[in-house]
Design an enzyme around this catalytic site. Structure first.
Site, mmCIF file in Angstrom:
data_model
loop_
_atom_site.group_PDB
_atom_site.id
_atom_site.type_symbol
_atom_site.label_atom_id
_atom_site.label_comp_id
_atom_site.label_asym_id
_atom_site.label_seq_id
_atom_site.Cartn_x
_atom_site.Cartn_y
_atom_site.Cartn_z
ATOM 1 C CE LYS A 26 -2.742 0.885 3.573
ATOM 2 N NZ LYS A 26 -3.958 0.962 4.441
ATOM 3 C CB SER A 27 3.869 2.248 1.920
ATOM 4 O OG SER A 27 3.320 2.115 3.207
ATOM 5 N N GLY A 103 -5.523 7.207 5.436
ATOM 6 C CA GLY A 103 -4.741 8.182 6.182
ATOM 7 C C GLY A 103 -3.436 8.527 5.493
ATOM 8 C CB SER A 176 5.406 10.270 11.711
ATOM 9 O OG SER A 176 4.353 10.278 10.759
ATOM 10 C CD GLN A 178 0.479 8.202 7.683
ATOM 11 O OE1 GLN A 178 -0.098 9.112 8.277
ATOM 12 N NE2 GLN A 178 -0.069 7.015 7.507
ATOM 13 C CG ASP A 329 0.744 0.028 9.667
ATOM 14 O OD1 ASP A 329 0.151 0.760 10.486
ATOM 15 O OD2 ASP A 329 1.141 0.432 8.560
#
Length: 451
Positions: A26-27, A103, A176, A178, A329
């Site tokens: 997904k990333s 997110g 993080s 993100q 995760d």
């Protein structure tokens, strides 16, 4: 996502046997669509994750001017084609960007938009609207972007991109990927050098893919043991061919199921083995897991391999907080493995789990306790007492539309004495479309449950 809840139930399985490829990472999928959309020329993406989260990013990039098209499937999965607009070329979307449950997609796209002279309105599902965006709003505001959102910077949120963005130097306050990635992506359309300082390195898919598409980014050690990333702004990115590896976070579910169900042997093909993503595999090996890497290779800048997994007797360990960024995760499914291991497993430094799709720390503790597992939460530490055998199970777990919580307890149901049910499995397709069918092909019994 369908309106009607999808309750699911997993029953104790015989040996899981077989070979499969879980959906694409997904990333990497999010980033391939975004950088392909900013590149000059055509990008071809093989194995893109076709979950709802990634499709939300594809729709958003289309809304901002990129041409994103799905071609006929290939041997390694879906094939997508992206014709980019060039760095600085994003157009103002005509409608609200609905990111669903994504997110990662929402925060990274805010980074892209923050340094384009356009306005975009972001929203999402009930879960995403509860998640804090302040962690990216603060650094992106330094570029000159403006934000108008709900209390705490929550969605729905209007973002006004900077018309004359200024490069920044930003020290990430908590690990993080993100936040780091949002700042680097904002730096793409900013003149000069944008610098990110990471005290603790996090997953580096953004850096790898920026380099793969032609950006100039340097990585040097920091004095405190971290890393300093320096990105040269306004590069010309060039379209490229991207092979998305199988998602290690998704592979974690059949992998742990194979470890726990007696007599199992499963091969997981083409799994991404980025060293900043393999904390779960390292931890499971410390617990006694038989996990072997076959045919190691590199694809589109990412290390990849096939994982052969054999059922194993596990023992409890202490997982140090510094490992959290490489497996944040995967703690829910690790907690399932810990429930079946011999002795105590301590998972430390899990504050980040409280601001995921749900409060995963509380959700795992509640669900495990309902299944007869001795569990405790001390601050940001999850403590699971395993007895060396599968727990009783028999619970119906509320997952709060959190896909990883849902899949984790379905895995527990494959080994527990009594079946385990979840109240709603709809969110699973956001990251792992086809989960139930793929697990069924290995011999698992997961069925729709009576509401």
């Amino acid at each position: 996502m369908a309106d009607r809840p999808l309750p699911l139930r997993a029953r104790r399985a015989d040996a899981l046997i077989g070979s499969l490829r879980v959906p694409g990472d997904k990333s990497v999928s999010h980033r391939a669509l975004m950088l392909g959309g900013l590149a000059v020329g055509r990008t071809t993406i093989t194995g893109l994750l076709e979950g709802e989260d990634v499709l939300a990013t594809a729709h958003a990039m289309t809304a901002m001017g990129a041409r994103v098209e799905r071609l006929a499937p290939g041997e390694a999965g879906a094939v997508w084609q992206v014709d980019g607009v060039g760095v600085g070329g994003l157009a103002e979307p005509a409608d609200v960007l609905d990111m669903g449950n994504a997110g990662t997609g929402a925060r990274l796209l805010m980074g892209l938009v923050a340094t384009h002279p356009i306005t975009a309105i972001f929203t999402g599902d009930a879960s995403l609207r509860r998640r804090p965006m302040a962690r990216v709003i603060e650094p992106l505001s330094r570029f000159g972007a403006t934000f108008l959102g709900r209390d705490g910077g929550r969605l729905p949120l209007a973002l006004g991109g900077a018309r004359a963005p200024l490069p920044v130097t930003y020290r990430v306050p908590v690990p993080s990927a993100q936040v780091k990635s949002a700042v680097l992506l904002a730096g793409l359309n900013t003149p000069g050098t944008t610098t990110v300082i990471e005290p603790i390195p996090t997953r580096d898919h953004t850096e790898r893919m920026l380099g793969y598409f032609g950006a100039t980014l340097t990585r040097t050690p920091a004095e405190d043991g971290g890393v300093v990333l320096a990105l040269t702004g306004q590069p010309e990115l060039t379209g490229a061919a991207v092979q998305v590896p199988a998602d290690p976070s998704s592979a974690a579910f059949p992998l742990v199921a194979a470890l726990l169900v007696e007599g199992s042997r499963v091969v997981l093909n083409g799994v991404g083995l980025n060293p900043l993503r393999t904390g779960l595999f390292d931890t499971l090996r410390e617990m006694g897991a038989d996990i072997r890497v076959l045919n190691p290779r590199e694809e589109a800048g990412e290390p990849v391999g096939d994982l052969e997994v054999h059922a194993s007797r596990l023992r409890g360990v202490t997982v140090p907080p510094e490992r959290a960024p490489s497996m944040i995760d995967e703690y829910p499914i690790l907690a399932i493995a810990a429930a079946c291991a011999e002795g105590e497993t301590r998972m430390e430094g899990l504050a980040e789990l409280r601001v995921k799709e749900s409060d995963r720390l509380a959700a795992m503790a509640r669900g495990l306790a309902a299944c007869g597992v001795r569990v405790a939460v001390e601050g940001d530490t999850l403590i699971v007492q395993g007895s060396g055998r599968p727990p009783q199970g028999g619970a119906r777990v509320t997952v709060d539309l959190d896909h990883r919580i849902g899949m984790s307890f379905l895995v527990l149901g494959l080994v527990s004495a009594e079946p385990v049910a979840i109240d709603d499995g709809r969110a699973i397709d956001t990251s792992f479309p086809g989960f139930v069918a793929l697990m069924g092909a290995l011999g698992a019994t997961i069925t729709e449950d009576a509401p």
